[in-house]
Design an enzyme around this catalytic site. Structure first.
Site, PDB file in Angstrom:
ATOM      1  N   PRO A  54      11.239   9.773   3.319  1.00  0.00           N
ATOM      2  CA  PRO A  54       9.926   9.152   3.567  1.00  0.00           C
ATOM      3  C   PRO A  54       8.859   9.753   2.668  1.00  0.00           C
ATOM      4  O   PRO A  54       8.801  10.976   2.485  1.00  0.00           O
ATOM      5  CB  PRO A  54       9.667   9.464   5.041  1.00  0.00           C
ATOM      6  CG  PRO A  54      11.030   9.587   5.638  1.00  0.00           C
ATOM      7  CD  PRO A  54      11.876  10.225   4.567  1.00  0.00           C
ATOM      8  N   CYS A  55       7.996   8.883   2.130  1.00  0.00           N
ATOM      9  CA  CYS A  55       7.054   9.335   1.097  1.00  0.00           C
ATOM     10  C   CYS A  55       5.597   9.281   1.528  1.00  0.00           C
ATOM     11  O   CYS A  55       4.720   9.667   0.762  1.00  0.00           O
ATOM     12  CB  CYS A  55       7.239   8.484  -0.157  1.00  0.00           C
ATOM     13  SG  CYS A  55       6.876   6.733   0.093  1.00  0.00           S
ATOM     14  N   GLN A  56       5.302   8.782   2.746  1.00  0.00           N
ATOM     15  CA  GLN A  56       3.907   8.559   3.117  1.00  0.00           C
ATOM     16  C   GLN A  56       3.062   9.832   3.025  1.00  0.00           C
ATOM     17  O   GLN A  56       1.890   9.793   2.671  1.00  0.00           O
ATOM     18  CB  GLN A  56       3.828   7.981   4.530  1.00  0.00           C
ATOM     19  CG  GLN A  56       4.306   6.546   4.631  1.00  0.00           C
ATOM     20  CD  GLN A  56       5.790   6.451   4.858  1.00  0.00           C
ATOM     21  OE1 GLN A  56       6.521   7.436   4.707  1.00  0.00           O
ATOM     22  NE2 GLN A  56       6.260   5.276   5.245  1.00  0.00           N
ATOM     23  N   GLY A  57       3.654  10.960   3.348  1.00  0.00           N
ATOM     24  CA  GLY A  57       2.907  12.206   3.320  1.00  0.00           C
ATOM     25  C   GLY A  57       2.521  12.662   1.936  1.00  0.00           C
ATOM     26  O   GLY A  57       1.598  13.455   1.764  1.00  0.00           O
ATOM     27  N   TRP A  58       3.251  12.159   0.925  1.00  0.00           N
ATOM     28  CA  TRP A  58       2.945  12.545  -0.453  1.00  0.00           C
ATOM     29  C   TRP A  58       2.037  11.534  -1.141  1.00  0.00           C
ATOM     30  O   TRP A  58       1.612  11.760  -2.269  1.00  0.00           O
ATOM     31  CB  TRP A  58       4.241  12.638  -1.269  1.00  0.00           C
ATOM     32  CG  TRP A  58       5.269  13.558  -0.704  1.00  0.00           C
ATOM     33  CD1 TRP A  58       6.477  13.208  -0.178  1.00  0.00           C
ATOM     34  CD2 TRP A  58       5.184  14.981  -0.594  1.00  0.00           C
ATOM     35  NE1 TRP A  58       7.143  14.324   0.245  1.00  0.00           N
ATOM     36  CE2 TRP A  58       6.377  15.423   0.001  1.00  0.00           C
ATOM     37  CE3 TRP A  58       4.214  15.921  -0.934  1.00  0.00           C
ATOM     38  CZ2 TRP A  58       6.627  16.772   0.265  1.00  0.00           C
ATOM     39  CZ3 TRP A  58       4.458  17.255  -0.671  1.00  0.00           C
ATOM     40  CH2 TRP A  58       5.654  17.674  -0.086  1.00  0.00           C
TER      41      TRP A  58
END
Length: 359
Positions: A54-58
């Site tokens: 998952p990439c949302q935090g980056w």
């Protein structure tokens, strides 16, 4: 074998790749790739372990969650690296957003690279533009590639297109009929006009998922004011009194250039540069899928249009994935006693379109 946390994305993968065992599971600290391989395939070995945590935090778009939630979202990178350490495959490949390489001076990507090296891998990273690999989109993605030291191989990812040969929005979607907001069409506008249109049609005779969102009167007023392709909120802020939103919202695409990153919000003009170059509407799921290089024959499973938008926007463009995989496997497989010809490399698993665009 594939693992996917989103149930609709898992169902879509199963529908298009029936030869693959697809697990609808979330990888956590107790998850062990070795036991899953042994249980389902009778082996604890694989050639390449591929992950897209998952990439949302980056993400560099907006303020994605508070620090605690961001840390939880970002834990997927460490969980993937842990699976590499457990399995120690000949090669490992991880994909993520560019934010992983730029947040906090890039220390998170450096740490991931160092961890692969400590696990016994030659590790390299690449920050690529999808347009450089035959995708009509300026999507930036980071790839972390590790090849086990004992194989004595050095991987170098090479672009397949120069800037002069980039594909444009119109190269991908000009054979799709114009629509007004709320309209749909199941017929193409004649024969394919470009090589990529011919490739992505894949023999499909019936157009699916070309369904325009039905916008509110206010959004239609904004779209009407965006006169000409490439126009943006900067051109109309004074006229319509737009006071909120990011600089790249309420913007039309340029037909002669690659699109920016296609996201899960491709059907909302208030969430990015998602307005059609000429029609007063946002992109249809079919147009978004075309710009991501999904074949028209690809079968999407979900409860409705917005689920499909989400799956399309969260995906790695198949043409980009194919280019990276082909280069990696061309280097890796000979050292394992095989050739690239032994691997099925395709982005169009079905030769005939499904009866409906969604299930």
């Amino acid at each position: 074998m594939a693992v996917e946390a989103n149930k609709w994305a898992a169902a879509t993968h199963r529908a298009n790749h029936p030869e693959t065992i697809v697990l609808n599971e979330t990888i956590d600290n107790q998850w062990d790739v070795r036991s899953k391989l042994h249980e389902l395939l009778g082996t604890e070995e694989c050639d390449v372990l591929v992950g897209g945590p998952p990439c949302q935090g980056w993400s560099t778009l907006g303020h994605r969650a508070n620090d605690i939630r961001r840390q939880a979202m970002n834990a997927g990178v460490e969980l993937f690296l842990h699976q590499v350490e457990l399995l120690r495959p000949p090669a490992a490949l991880m994909e993520n957003v560019r934010g992983l390489a730029v947040k906090d001076g890039g220390r998170h990507l450096i740490a991931a690279k160092d961890r692969l090296r400590l696990a016994g891998y030659r590790a390299v990273t690449y920050d690529v533009r999808a347009a450089d690999f035959g995708v009509p989109q300026l999507r930036h993605r980071v790839f972390l590639v590790g090849i086990r030291n004992d194989l004595d191989l050095d991987f170098r990812l090479q672009a397949t297109r120069s800037k002069k040969r980039w594909l444009s929005v119109w190269d991908a979607i000009s054979d799709l009929p114009p629509l007004a907001a709320g309209q749909h069409s199941d017929a193409y506008s004649g024969r394919p006009r470009t090589a990529i249109q011919k490739r992505l049609r894949g023999g499909s005779r019936h157009l699916t998922l070309h369904e325009a969102p039905d916008h509110s009167p206010r959004i239609l007023q904004v779209l009407s004011a965006l006169r000409g392709e490439g126009s943006s909120r900067v051109n109309i802020e004074g006229e319509l009194g737009l006071t909120s939103g990011f600089h790249n919202t309420y913007c039309r695409l340029r037909s002669g250039e690659p699109a920016p990153a296609i996201t899960s919000s491709a059907g909302r003009v208030s969430s990015g540069r998602n307005a059609h170059p000429f029609d007063d509407r946002a992109l249809t799921p079919r147009e978004a899928a075309r710009l991501q290089t999904f074949p028209d024959t690809y079968q999407w499973v979900g409860p409705g249009r917005w689920s499909i938008y989400e799956q399309i926007g969260n995906a790695v463009p198949p043409v980009l994935a194919q280019a990276v995989a082909k280069q990696l496997l061309s280097l890796l497989l000979p050292s394992l006693g095989r050739t690239l010809d032994s691997v099925r490399m395709t982005i169009a698993p079905r030769k005939t379109p499904p009866p409906s665009g969604m299930a």
